[in-house]
Design a protein around this motif. Structure first.
Motif, PDB file in Angstrom:
ATOM      1  N   GLY A 224       2.240  23.823   3.207  1.00  0.00           N
ATOM      2  CA  GLY A 224       3.426  23.491   2.436  1.00  0.00           C
ATOM      3  C   GLY A 224       3.392  24.176   1.085  1.00  0.00           C
ATOM      4  N   VAL A 225       4.500  23.999   0.356  1.00  0.00           N
ATOM      5  CA  VAL A 225       4.640  24.624  -0.957  1.00  0.00           C
ATOM      6  C   VAL A 225       5.246  23.604  -1.923  1.00  0.00           C
ATOM      7  CG1 VAL A 225       5.456  26.636  -2.237  1.00  0.00           C
ATOM      8  CG2 VAL A 225       5.203  26.766   0.263  1.00  0.00           C
ATOM      9  N   VAL A 226       4.646  23.503  -3.116  1.00  0.00           N
ATOM     10  CA  VAL A 226       5.148  22.641  -4.182  1.00  0.00           C
ATOM     11  C   VAL A 226       5.761  23.553  -5.244  1.00  0.00           C
ATOM     12  CG1 VAL A 226       4.570  20.911  -5.930  1.00  0.00           C
ATOM     13  CG2 VAL A 226       3.367  20.924  -3.719  1.00  0.00           C
ATOM     14  N   PHE A 227       7.071  23.442  -5.421  1.00  0.00           N
ATOM     15  CA  PHE A 227       7.788  24.298  -6.365  1.00  0.00           C
ATOM     16  C   PHE A 227       8.089  23.556  -7.660  1.00  0.00           C
ATOM     17  CE2 PHE A 227       8.816  26.536  -2.441  1.00  0.00           C
ATOM     18  CZ  PHE A 227       8.881  27.868  -2.829  1.00  0.00           C
ATOM     19  N   ASP A 228       7.805  24.205  -8.781  1.00  0.00           N
ATOM     20  CA  ASP A 228       8.355  23.781 -10.058  1.00  0.00           C
ATOM     21  C   ASP A 228       9.844  24.132 -10.057  1.00  0.00           C
ATOM     22  OD1 ASP A 228       8.571  22.956 -12.714  1.00  0.00           O
ATOM     23  OD2 ASP A 228       7.883  24.881 -13.502  1.00  0.00           O
ATOM     24  N   VAL A 229      10.605  23.552 -11.004  1.00  0.00           N
ATOM     25  CA  VAL A 229      12.035  23.852 -11.101  1.00  0.00           C
ATOM     26  C   VAL A 229      12.302  24.761 -12.305  1.00  0.00           C
ATOM     27  CG1 VAL A 229      14.354  22.896 -11.328  1.00  0.00           C
ATOM     28  CG2 VAL A 229      12.665  21.726  -9.904  1.00  0.00           C
ATOM     29  N   GLY A 230      12.183  24.228 -13.528  1.00  0.00           N
ATOM     30  CA  GLY A 230      12.447  25.023 -14.720  1.00  0.00           C
ATOM     31  C   GLY A 230      11.443  26.147 -14.888  1.00  0.00           C
ATOM     32  N   GLY A 231      11.931  27.369 -15.046  1.00  0.00           N
ATOM     33  CA  GLY A 231      11.043  28.515 -15.177  1.00  0.00           C
ATOM     34  C   GLY A 231      10.658  29.124 -13.849  1.00  0.00           C
ATOM     35  N   VAL A 232      11.115  28.524 -12.738  1.00  0.00           N
ATOM     36  CA  VAL A 232      10.867  29.067 -11.412  1.00  0.00           C
ATOM     37  C   VAL A 232      12.191  29.211 -10.663  1.00  0.00           C
ATOM     38  CG1 VAL A 232       9.754  28.679  -9.166  1.00  0.00           C
ATOM     39  CG2 VAL A 232       8.519  28.167 -11.277  1.00  0.00           C
TER      40      VAL A 232
END
Length: 309
Positions: free
Chosen positions: A10-18
């Motif tokens: 799986g992948v954990v994504f940040d939001v702001g700045g990504v």
């Protein structure tokens, strides 16, 4: 090598700045507009509160405070505190060590003549900037504006990862009434919500249309990156099976953490074994970041571009 052949669960994504514009750009613009030394605002946001307690910014991100005049005044007091000055000077000294290979702050000041060299000069610049509660509220508002600007190249990778069968979640340090445009009353519980749930501040488009299993918000979880509870919540949100979790713990499988802050990536690696993938939208065009990420996720073949982490 052998590590690249380990399956990605799986992948954990940040939001702001990504997935949206980097908030660091807004912080830098705030510094420039106010005549603050480069890096001072970032240091001030991370410094302890004047009473020695947690930083006001961290309390906002944990949902202990809401953006508003009270928080703005508290943040202004933190900006103008000795703790903020000391944190900035420590960071600048560390940067000088890197830039000059062990030199002094004087060397980095010589290389950047616009930067005040002495602590007294920095303090004078901060005093002249007159950062008050209204200015801090304007800074917080600018961070919200940045988070409403999507980075389509990286959002496309989220969809492709999901289409390839990878489990994807978002883990964002945000603020109530601010971060993802949702009030606490609209939450689905445990800091998660449907990306299409909408919100009353018109910013649900930050995650709308992206196939996340869950979107985890620090302001609702009560924990922010790099605190271990935030990463544990993200792992739980991925819905990994017991055998998958065991494979992750044993190093036979991987979960990627995509973030723009080194401290957040180090925390994910330290606390939950998440493999770091650094995004720097200030220094690297999004199309190149997306290409590196596709390669890291096995979504594209070809030579890997070097990571900045």
């Amino acid at each position: 090598g052998g590590g690249s052949r380990r399956p990605i669960l799986g992948v954990v994504f940040d939001v702001g700045g990504v997935l949206t514009e980097s908030p660091l750009l807004q912080v830098e613009r705030f510094e420039t507009a106010r005549g603050l030394p480069r890096g001072f605002a970032a240091a001030a946001l991370a410094s302890p509160a004047p009473d020695g307690g947690p930083s006001v910014f961290s309390r906002l991100e944990r949902g202990e405070l809401r953006p508003g005049p009270e928080a703005g005044s508290a943040l202004a007091a933190q900006f103008n505190s000795n703790a903020a000055l000391e944190k900035f000077l420590r960071r600048r000294a560390q940067r000088a060590q890197v830039v000059s290979g062990g030199g002094s702050v004087a060397k980095i000041a010589a290389a950047e003549p616009q930067e005040p060299e002495t602590a007294a000069a920095v303090a004078s610049a901060v005093a002249s900037a007159a950062v008050d509660g209204r200015a801090c509220m304007e800074l917080l508002a600018s961070l919200g504006r940045a988070a409403s600007v999507p980075v389509e190249e990286l959002r496309a990778v989220v969809r492709e990862a999901h289409g390839a069968g990878l489990k994807v979640v978002a883990l964002s340090n945000d603020m109530l009434d601010f971060g993802l445009g949702l009030d606490s009353e609209t939450e689905a519980g445990e800091g998660a919500h449907s990306p299409s749930a909408g919100g009353d501040l018109g910013s649900s488009e930050w995650v709308e249309g992206l196939p996340f299993r869950q979107v985890l918000r620090s302001s609702v979880l009560g924990h922010r990156k790099p605190e271990p509870q935030a990463y544990q919540a993200a792992l739980e949100a991925l819905g990994l099976s017991d055998p998958e979790l065991e494979a992750l713990r044993a190093g036979r499988a991987r979960v990627l953490m995509v973030d723009d802050l080194d401290a957040n990536l180090r925390g994910g690696e330290l606390h939950c074994g998440l493999e770091p993938f650094k995004v720097d939208l200030v220094e690297e065009p999004p199309v190149l970041v997306a290409r590196r990420l596709r390669f890291a996720l096995g979504l594209a073949q070809g030579p890997a571009l070097p990571s900045k982490l």
